[in-house]
Design a protein around this motif. Sequence first.
Motif, short mmCIF file in Angstrom:
data_model
loop_
_atom_site.label_atom_id
_atom_site.label_comp_id
_atom_site.label_asym_id
_atom_site.label_seq_id
_atom_site.Cartn_x
_atom_site.Cartn_y
_atom_site.Cartn_z
N ALA A 76 0.83 -1.21 0.00
CA ALA A 76 0.00 0.00 0.00
C ALA A 76 0.87 1.25 0.00
O ALA A 76 1.83 1.35 0.76
CB ALA A 76 -0.91 0.01 1.22
N VAL A 77 0.50 2.18 -0.86
CA VAL A 77 1.12 3.50 -0.90
C VAL A 77 -0.02 4.52 -0.91
O VAL A 77 -0.91 4.43 -1.74
CB VAL A 77 2.00 3.71 -2.15
N VAL A 78 0.01 5.44 0.05
CA VAL A 78 -1.02 6.47 0.12
C VAL A 78 -0.33 7.82 0.11
O VAL A 78 0.66 8.03 0.83
CB VAL A 78 -1.89 6.32 1.39
N ALA A 123 2.85 -2.40 4.43
CA ALA A 123 2.45 -3.68 3.87
C ALA A 123 0.95 -3.73 3.63
O ALA A 123 0.48 -4.42 2.73
CB ALA A 123 2.87 -4.83 4.79
N HIS A 124 0.18 -2.95 4.42
CA HIS A 124 -1.27 -3.02 4.36
C HIS A 124 -1.91 -1.64 4.24
O HIS A 124 -1.42 -0.66 4.79
CB HIS A 124 -1.82 -3.75 5.59
N ARG A 125 -3.06 -1.57 3.56
CA ARG A 125 -3.71 -0.30 3.26
C ARG A 125 -4.21 0.46 4.48
O ARG A 125 -4.12 1.68 4.53
CB ARG A 125 -4.85 -0.51 2.26
N LYS A 126 -4.75 -0.23 5.48
CA LYS A 126 -5.31 0.48 6.64
C LYS A 126 -4.24 1.28 7.35
O LYS A 126 -4.47 2.43 7.75
CB LYS A 126 -6.01 -0.50 7.59
N ALA A 162 -4.34 5.39 7.46
CA ALA A 162 -4.36 6.02 8.79
C ALA A 162 -3.12 6.88 9.00
O ALA A 162 -3.21 8.01 9.50
CB ALA A 162 -4.48 4.96 9.87
N GLY A 163 -1.96 6.36 8.63
CA GLY A 163 -0.72 7.12 8.80
C GLY A 163 -0.73 8.42 8.02
O GLY A 163 -0.34 9.47 8.53
N CYS A 164 -1.18 8.38 6.79
CA CYS A 164 -1.23 9.58 5.95
C CYS A 164 -2.20 10.61 6.53
O CYS A 164 -1.87 11.80 6.63
CB CYS A 164 -1.61 9.21 4.52
N GLU A 165 -3.38 10.16 6.93
CA GLU A 165 -4.36 11.09 7.49
C GLU A 165 -3.87 11.69 8.81
O GLU A 165 -4.01 12.89 9.05
CB GLU A 165 -5.70 10.38 7.70
N PHE A 166 -3.28 10.88 9.65
CA PHE A 166 -2.70 11.36 10.90
C PHE A 166 -1.66 12.45 10.63
O PHE A 166 -1.65 13.50 11.27
CB PHE A 166 -2.06 10.19 11.65
N LEU A 167 -0.78 12.19 9.67
CA LEU A 167 0.29 13.15 9.37
C LEU A 167 -0.24 14.50 8.94
O LEU A 167 0.22 15.54 9.41
CB LEU A 167 1.24 12.57 8.32
N ILE A 168 -1.22 14.54 8.05
CA ILE A 168 -1.74 15.84 7.60
C ILE A 168 -2.53 16.52 8.71
O ILE A 168 -2.43 17.73 8.90
CB ILE A 168 -2.55 15.75 6.28
#
Length: 160
Positions: free
Chosen positions: A38-40, A110-113, A117-123
């Motif tokens: 997964a890449v977001v 490794a996984h989309r969730k 979550a990491g991307c949303e948390f960061l912004i």
Amino acid sequence: MIATSENKQAIRKVLVQTEDFSVADEYALIAADASDGAVVTFAGKVRDFNDGSDVTDLTLEHYPGMTESVLKQISVEACERWPLNNVTIIHRVGTMALGEQIVFIGVSSAHRKAAFAGCEFLIDFLKTKAPFWKLESNGENKSWVDARDSDEQAAKMWQK
């Protein structure tokens, strides 16, 4: 670097710069590891309105040194919460015209969730914790942008 769930080291990149960035190039760097499923990414741009007012350009100022430190800490916290393998935060400063890119956040896991979550948390945390100041212009007047309650509420949802 932070250890991830698969005994790998998270690779974190934090840049504050005046130059534009290439989303495609940054994506390619984040997505290079074949073990990541997964890449977001998120890219924020200068829009032509804010709170009902026209905007013609945006100037972002920051506190050099402190800004980078806060962004690095936010990336560390994200890697502690989720098994992220790559984290990139690029934030521009200076004056930008309509449609120009302001911020890029990219994560892989490794996984989309975990990646979402990491991307949303960061912004969410970048918008509330990093020392940036926005000056909007409508061609005739300039005004500093106050922090939004909606951004604070989004960040509160991540508190442990």
